[in-house]
Enzyme design. Sequence first.
Site, PDB file in Angstrom:
ATOM      1  N   CYS A  53       0.800  -1.241   0.000  1.00  0.00           N
ATOM      2  CA  CYS A  53       0.000   0.000   0.000  1.00  0.00           C
ATOM      3  C   CYS A  53       0.824   1.279   0.000  1.00  0.00           C
ATOM      4  O   CYS A  53       0.751   2.050  -0.953  1.00  0.00           O
ATOM      5  CB  CYS A  53      -0.954  -0.009   1.185  1.00  0.00           C
ATOM      6  SG  CYS A  53      -2.229  -1.264   1.008  1.00  0.00           S
TER       7      CYS A  53
HETATM    8  N1  NAD Z   1      -3.494  -5.202   1.515  1.00  0.00           N
HETATM    9  C1  NAD Z   1      -3.800  -4.214   2.345  1.00  0.00           C
HETATM   10  O1  NAD Z   1      -3.309  -4.140   3.482  1.00  0.00           O
HETATM   11  C2  NAD Z   1      -4.782  -3.156   1.928  1.00  0.00           C
HETATM   12  C3  NAD Z   1      -5.344  -2.314   2.906  1.00  0.00           C
HETATM   13  C4  NAD Z   1      -6.258  -1.347   2.509  1.00  0.00           C
HETATM   14  C5  NAD Z   1      -6.563  -1.194   1.167  1.00  0.00           C
HETATM   15  N2  NAD Z   1      -5.972  -2.000   0.230  1.00  0.00           N
HETATM   16  C6  NAD Z   1      -6.354  -1.837  -1.186  1.00  0.00           C
HETATM   17  O2  NAD Z   1      -7.304  -2.846  -1.503  1.00  0.00           O
HETATM   18  C7  NAD Z   1      -7.123  -3.293  -2.858  1.00  0.00           C
HETATM   19  C8  NAD Z   1      -6.863  -4.796  -2.870  1.00  0.00           C
HETATM   20  O3  NAD Z   1      -5.658  -5.046  -2.186  1.00  0.00           O
HETATM   21  P1  NAD Z   1      -5.208  -6.534  -1.805  1.00  0.00           P
HETATM   22  O4  NAD Z   1      -3.945  -6.408  -1.023  1.00  0.00           O
HETATM   23  O5  NAD Z   1      -6.353  -7.263  -1.241  1.00  0.00           O
HETATM   24  O6  NAD Z   1      -4.892  -7.109  -3.268  1.00  0.00           O
HETATM   25  P2  NAD Z   1      -4.542  -8.627  -3.668  1.00  0.00           P
HETATM   26  O7  NAD Z   1      -3.647  -8.528  -4.839  1.00  0.00           O
HETATM   27  O8  NAD Z   1      -4.089  -9.372  -2.447  1.00  0.00           O
HETATM   28  O9  NAD Z   1      -5.948  -9.244  -4.090  1.00  0.00           O
HETATM   29  C9  NAD Z   1      -6.649  -8.904  -5.234  1.00  0.00           C
HETATM   30  C10 NAD Z   1      -7.413 -10.152  -5.701  1.00  0.00           C
HETATM   31  O10 NAD Z   1      -8.307  -9.798  -6.755  1.00  0.00           O
HETATM   32  C11 NAD Z   1      -8.356 -10.880  -7.674  1.00  0.00           C
HETATM   33  N3  NAD Z   1      -8.923 -10.366  -8.936  1.00  0.00           N
HETATM   34  C12 NAD Z   1      -8.330  -9.620  -9.891  1.00  0.00           C
HETATM   35  N4  NAD Z   1      -9.197  -9.303 -10.860  1.00  0.00           N
HETATM   36  C13 NAD Z   1     -10.391  -9.873 -10.524  1.00  0.00           C
HETATM   37  C14 NAD Z   1     -11.690  -9.907 -11.121  1.00  0.00           C
HETATM   38  N5  NAD Z   1     -11.924  -9.295 -12.277  1.00  0.00           N
HETATM   39  N6  NAD Z   1     -12.677 -10.575 -10.494  1.00  0.00           N
HETATM   40  C15 NAD Z   1     -12.445 -11.201  -9.315  1.00  0.00           C
HETATM   41  N7  NAD Z   1     -11.223 -11.209  -8.702  1.00  0.00           N
HETATM   42  C16 NAD Z   1     -10.217 -10.548  -9.289  1.00  0.00           C
HETATM   43  C17 NAD Z   1      -6.920 -11.359  -7.735  1.00  0.00           C
HETATM   44  O11 NAD Z   1      -6.823 -12.670  -8.234  1.00  0.00           O
HETATM   45  C18 NAD Z   1      -6.502 -11.235  -6.261  1.00  0.00           C
HETATM   46  O12 NAD Z   1      -6.751 -12.453  -5.561  1.00  0.00           O
HETATM   47  C19 NAD Z   1      -5.991  -2.439  -3.415  1.00  0.00           C
HETATM   48  O13 NAD Z   1      -6.523  -1.310  -4.043  1.00  0.00           O
HETATM   49  C20 NAD Z   1      -5.222  -2.019  -2.174  1.00  0.00           C
HETATM   50  O14 NAD Z   1      -4.514  -0.819  -2.354  1.00  0.00           O
HETATM   51  C21 NAD Z   1      -5.114  -2.998   0.586  1.00  0.00           C
END
Ligand code: NAD
Length: 425
Positions: free
Chosen positions: A265
């Site tokens: 992030c």
């Molecule tokens: N990881 C954190 O600590 C955190 C905290 C707050 C906000 N965020 C934000 O949340 C969002 C997600 O982060 P994350 O860490 O969970 O990402 P991640 O990469 O761990 O997970 C994303 C998931 O989405 C799936 N995906 C992609 N395209 C898809 C589709 N069309 N349909 C269904 N699934 C699909 C991927 O296979 C993956 O499993 C980002 O914008 C990030 O900045 C993350």
Amino acid sequence: MGGGYVGLVSAACFSELGHSVNLIEIDAQKVKAINLGRPPIYEKGLEEMLRAHAGRNLTATSDYKCIPDSEIILICVGTPQGPDGEADLSMIASCAKSIGIALQNCDGYHIVAVKSTVPPGTTERLVKPTVLRQSSKNINKEAKGPQNIGFVMNPEFLREGLAVQDFMDPDRIVVGSSDQNAGDLFMGVYVGLDAPVVRTSLTAAEMIKYTSNAFLATKISFSNEIGNICKRLGIDVYDVMKGVGLDHRINPYFLNAGAGFGGSCFPKDVSALIHLAQETGEEPILLKSVVDVNERQPLRIIQLLEKKAGDLAGKNVAILGLAFKNDTDDARESRAIPVIAELKKRGAQVKAYDPKANSSMEKIFPNIDYCSSADAALKDADACIVMTEWPQFGQLDKEFDLMRSRVIIEARRILSCKDAEGICW
Ligand SMILES: NC(=O)c1ccc[n+]([C@@H]2O[C@H](COP(=O)([O-])OP(=O)(O)OC[C@H]3O[C@@H](n4cnc5c(N)ncnc54)[C@H](O)[C@@H]3O)[C@@H](O)[C@H]2O)c1
């Protein structure tokens, strides 16, 4: 939509709150594991929740057929860093398109909510028009009734490692909405949680998330800069920050000097905000310095190591800790990455150990030696760098005697042994 750290934790916690949840995830392996109650990521408390709800009120699928029957559709896919530092919104666009197609010819009121971190304007200018165009629907300000879609932006603030706890006990819930009704109805998903609620516009909700992350990253870089000055002056920066953090206007969090911030992030979000500012014609001097301090910090470890161990070519260096922080298996943008890259560049042999993140780092560096314990990594090492603040590393002492020489550097203040040197303490 999206079963990663945010989507899977949200799905599990919403099912714990009593909702019926369909988790749409394109990775078939993850879908299979989740339905068996096995989380594909490590998060404290997540496995217990999955085991309680998978196959009951939580189902994972790769099929978009469940969208028309869902009152609320939350987009939780990744928004990684693009080639020029901007947020790559291709996965958001793809989700919006799939949602629109799934909502064609379907009656009833739906709310499309963005939980992913997206630049201000994304929900209004990308998600909303894409969903409406694909579904051939018009937004109706009265919100309820057939043929309607409301739009919400609900940023997520969970910390990896404490994600379940943060989700269930948040500092605040931020809900930006296209209209009052959409926001009111959306708030129903959080019934059962006790937290202040900030209701706002879609764009302000998006900006709140970027601003929070940029501020926390700034606190870290600020502490690191003070730490670097303290080191030169022979002052313990942890004593300094203890005295500083007790001021309630400052607070003690994110003042720990060390190797800098990593994770999925802060680096990408600060970079996206810089990109966004520059697009508007604004030069974000402070934010650029935050990144600059952060990029230099890991290189200081290498300089310190060379000062203590001499030329690193052919030396055996043990790295303890690969995850970007403790209690997670996530190695994305871990500060161990630039450290390992520099060690390899200098011809050092790297032996690494992390309690959870060996396999995550193996995807980035397939050719270093991964060990199954700290002892195995330390055996015959010429030097050791402790990169992640896993509590179990805190007690290490006699284990360092397995090394050829006790050259120990800590990038996080964790060790209790007397002869370790800190990056900025
Ligand atoms: N990881 C954190 O600590 C955190 C905290 C707050 C906000 N965020 C934000 O949340 C969002 C997600 O982060 P994350 O860490 O969970 O990402 P991640 O990469 O761990 O997970 C994303 C998931 O989405 C799936 N995906 C992609 N395209 C898809 C589709 N069309 N349909 C269904 N699934 C699909 C991927 O296979 C993956 O499993 C980002 O914008 C990030 O900045 C993350």
